[in-house]
Design a protein around this motif. Structure first.
Motif, PDB file in Angstrom:
ATOM      1  N   MET A  68       0.675  -1.296  -0.039  1.00  0.00           N
ATOM      2  CA  MET A  68       0.194  -0.140  -0.107  1.00  0.00           C
ATOM      3  C   MET A  68       0.904   1.158   0.030  1.00  0.00           C
ATOM      4  N   ASN A  69       1.929   1.054   0.865  1.00  0.00           N
ATOM      5  CA  ASN A  69       2.871   2.183   1.072  1.00  0.00           C
ATOM      6  C   ASN A  69       3.502   2.785  -0.446  1.00  0.00           C
ATOM      7  N   GLU A  70       3.937   1.459  -1.122  1.00  0.00           N
ATOM      8  CA  GLU A  70       4.551   1.607  -2.377  1.00  0.00           C
ATOM      9  C   GLU A  70       3.665   2.155  -3.357  1.00  0.00           C
ATOM     10  N   PHE A  71       2.161   1.945  -3.333  1.00  0.00           N
ATOM     11  CA  PHE A  71       1.128   2.439  -4.385  1.00  0.00           C
ATOM     12  C   PHE A  71       1.323   4.046  -4.230  1.00  0.00           C
ATOM     13  N   PHE A  72       1.139   4.532  -2.900  1.00  0.00           N
ATOM     14  CA  PHE A  72       1.229   6.010  -3.041  1.00  0.00           C
ATOM     15  C   PHE A  72       2.649   6.680  -3.239  1.00  0.00           C
ATOM     16  N   THR A  73       3.616   6.037  -2.967  1.00  0.00           N
ATOM     17  CA  THR A  73       4.940   6.238  -3.711  1.00  0.00           C
ATOM     18  C   THR A  73       4.855   6.568  -4.926  1.00  0.00           C
ATOM     19  N   ASN A  74       4.540   5.636  -5.694  1.00  0.00           N
ATOM     20  CA  ASN A  74       4.479   5.364  -7.023  1.00  0.00           C
ATOM     21  C   ASN A  74       3.378   6.372  -7.960  1.00  0.00           C
ATOM     22  N   TYR A  75       2.193   6.267  -7.105  1.00  0.00           N
ATOM     23  CA  TYR A  75       0.966   7.032  -7.812  1.00  0.00           C
ATOM     24  C   TYR A  75       0.479   8.256  -7.251  1.00  0.00           C
ATOM     25  N   GLY A  76       1.007   8.511  -6.009  1.00  0.00           N
ATOM     26  CA  GLY A  76       0.547   9.721  -5.143  1.00  0.00           C
ATOM     27  C   GLY A  76       0.497  11.046  -5.638  1.00  0.00           C
ATOM     28  N   LEU A  77       1.587  11.324  -6.463  1.00  0.00           N
ATOM     29  CA  LEU A  77       1.789  12.539  -7.117  1.00  0.00           C
ATOM     30  C   LEU A  77       0.963  12.821  -8.224  1.00  0.00           C
ATOM     31  N   ILE A  78       0.575  11.649  -8.890  1.00  0.00           N
ATOM     32  CA  ILE A  78      -0.468  11.707 -10.216  1.00  0.00           C
ATOM     33  C   ILE A  78      -1.846  11.733  -9.734  1.00  0.00           C
ATOM     34  N   ILE A  79      -2.194  11.298  -8.641  1.00  0.00           N
ATOM     35  CA  ILE A  79      -3.508  11.295  -7.898  1.00  0.00           C
ATOM     36  C   ILE A  79      -3.956  12.653  -7.427  1.00  0.00           C
ATOM     37  N   LEU A  80      -2.782  13.305  -6.689  1.00  0.00           N
ATOM     38  CA  LEU A  80      -2.911  14.571  -6.367  1.00  0.00           C
ATOM     39  C   LEU A  80      -3.068  15.610  -7.580  1.00  0.00           C
ATOM     40  N   LEU A  81      -2.300  15.442  -8.690  1.00  0.00           N
ATOM     41  CA  LEU A  81      -2.467  16.374  -9.686  1.00  0.00           C
ATOM     42  C   LEU A  81      -4.030  16.100 -10.492  1.00  0.00           C
ATOM     43  N   VAL A  82      -4.256  15.013 -10.455  1.00  0.00           N
ATOM     44  CA  VAL A  82      -5.628  14.703 -10.855  1.00  0.00           C
ATOM     45  C   VAL A  82      -6.714  15.412 -10.133  1.00  0.00           C
ATOM     46  N   VAL A  83      -6.603  15.209  -8.841  1.00  0.00           N
ATOM     47  CA  VAL A  83      -7.518  15.922  -7.915  1.00  0.00           C
ATOM     48  C   VAL A  83      -7.692  17.384  -7.815  1.00  0.00           C
ATOM     49  N   LEU A  84      -6.551  17.928  -8.080  1.00  0.00           N
ATOM     50  CA  LEU A  84      -6.336  19.330  -8.421  1.00  0.00           C
ATOM     51  C   LEU A  84      -6.803  19.697  -9.627  1.00  0.00           C
ATOM     52  N   LEU A  85      -6.887  19.261 -10.713  1.00  0.00           N
ATOM     53  CA  LEU A  85      -7.225  19.620 -11.909  1.00  0.00           C
ATOM     54  C   LEU A  85      -8.735  19.447 -11.930  1.00  0.00           C
ATOM     55  N   ILE A  86      -9.397  18.287 -11.283  1.00  0.00           N
ATOM     56  CA  ILE A  86     -10.993  18.290 -11.070  1.00  0.00           C
ATOM     57  C   ILE A  86     -11.405  19.510 -10.237  1.00  0.00           C
ATOM     58  N   PHE A  87     -10.694  19.801  -9.140  1.00  0.00           N
ATOM     59  CA  PHE A  87     -10.966  20.866  -8.374  1.00  0.00           C
ATOM     60  C   PHE A  87     -10.960  22.301  -9.057  1.00  0.00           C
ATOM     61  N   MET A  88      -9.997  22.480  -9.746  1.00  0.00           N
ATOM     62  CA  MET A  88      -9.772  23.694 -10.800  1.00  0.00           C
ATOM     63  C   MET A  88     -10.810  23.768 -11.625  1.00  0.00           C
ATOM     64  N   PHE A  89     -11.266  22.714 -12.334  1.00  0.00           N
ATOM     65  CA  PHE A  89     -12.416  22.725 -13.371  1.00  0.00           C
ATOM     66  C   PHE A  89     -13.717  22.960 -12.771  1.00  0.00           C
ATOM     67  N   TRP A  90     -13.861  22.436 -11.621  1.00  0.00           N
ATOM     68  CA  TRP A  90     -15.113  22.495 -11.104  1.00  0.00           C
ATOM     69  C   TRP A  90     -15.365  24.022 -10.379  1.00  0.00           C
ATOM     70  N   SER A  91     -14.218  24.505 -10.008  1.00  0.00           N
ATOM     71  CA  SER A  91     -14.470  26.059  -9.333  1.00  0.00           C
ATOM     72  C   SER A  91     -14.233  27.049 -10.529  1.00  0.00           C
ATOM     73  N   SER A  92     -13.876  26.637 -11.450  1.00  0.00           N
ATOM     74  CA  SER A  92     -13.983  27.534 -12.646  1.00  0.00           C
ATOM     75  C   SER A  92     -15.312  27.564 -13.382  1.00  0.00           C
ATOM     76  N   ARG A  93     -15.932  26.396 -13.622  1.00  0.00           N
ATOM     77  CA  ARG A  93     -17.398  26.308 -14.023  1.00  0.00           C
ATOM     78  C   ARG A  93     -18.164  26.976 -13.095  1.00  0.00           C
ATOM     79  N   ARG A  94     -18.274  26.892 -11.732  1.00  0.00           N
ATOM     80  CA  ARG A  94     -19.072  27.520 -10.800  1.00  0.00           C
ATOM     81  C   ARG A  94     -19.093  29.124 -10.789  1.00  0.00           C
ATOM     82  N   ARG A  95     -17.690  29.524 -10.866  1.00  0.00           N
ATOM     83  CA  ARG A  95     -17.586  30.695 -11.230  1.00  0.00           C
ATOM     84  C   ARG A  95     -18.375  31.481 -12.307  1.00  0.00           C
ATOM     85  N   MET A  96     -18.138  30.931 -13.558  1.00  0.00           N
ATOM     86  CA  MET A  96     -18.516  31.349 -14.712  1.00  0.00           C
ATOM     87  C   MET A  96     -19.915  31.309 -14.460  1.00  0.00           C
TER      88      MET A  96
END
Length: 147
Positions: free
Chosen positions: A1-29
């Motif tokens: 499990m620890n090895e999973f977050f080490t390999n894919y944690g940064l990618i998951i964080l970037l995907v969550v950040l992109l989804i949040f940015m897209f959602w807040s942009s749509r809401r603001r528009m």
């Protein structure tokens, strides 16, 4: 499990950040579009408005369907200017009662104080405020010069 977050944690964080940015942009528009539609409903000929530059005026003509067409705003009697429709900052709500000249007149009960030529001192003597004190530089201030 620890090895999973080490390999894919940064990618998951970037995907969550992109989804949040897209959602807040749509809401603001969506919020901006709602505010723009509300402003378009309030912006009718005869409405007093505040422009982006700080000028107040009255709408003469405005087309809420075609926002690329300039609005005509009267800023003084007989002085009409063309402004971009997005230069209208907001519609100004009229005050309850317009101010009249009577609102600025002093109250009748206010006492009128006339200027006083002489002042009582603590010992009861009267000191006059005449300009002849400057004639004798050694004299005490507020006393009459000796003749």
């Amino acid at each position: 499990m620890n090895e999973f977050f080490t390999n894919y944690g940064l990618i998951i964080l970037l995907v969550v950040l992109l989804i949040f940015m897209f959602w807040s942009s749509r809401r603001r528009m969506a919020k901006q579009k709602l505010e723009q539609e509300q402003r378009a409903r309030q912006t009718v000929p005869g409405a007093e408005v505040l422009l982006q530059g700080g000028l107040y005026g009255t709408i003469v003509s405005y087309d809420p369907e075609n926002l690329d067409q300039p609005a005509v705003v009267e800023i003084a009697p007989g002085v009409d200017i063309k402004v971009h429709s997005q230069a209208i900052l907001r519609v100004v709500e009229p005050s309850d009662a317009p101010l009249t000249e009577d609102d600025f007149e002093p109250e009748a009960s206010a006492p009128v104080v006339a200027p006083v030529d002489d002042f009582p001192t603590d010992d009861g003597a009267r000191v006059t405020d005449d300009k002849s004190d400057a004639a004798d530089p050694d004299a005490e201030p507020g006393t009459k010069p000796q003749a």
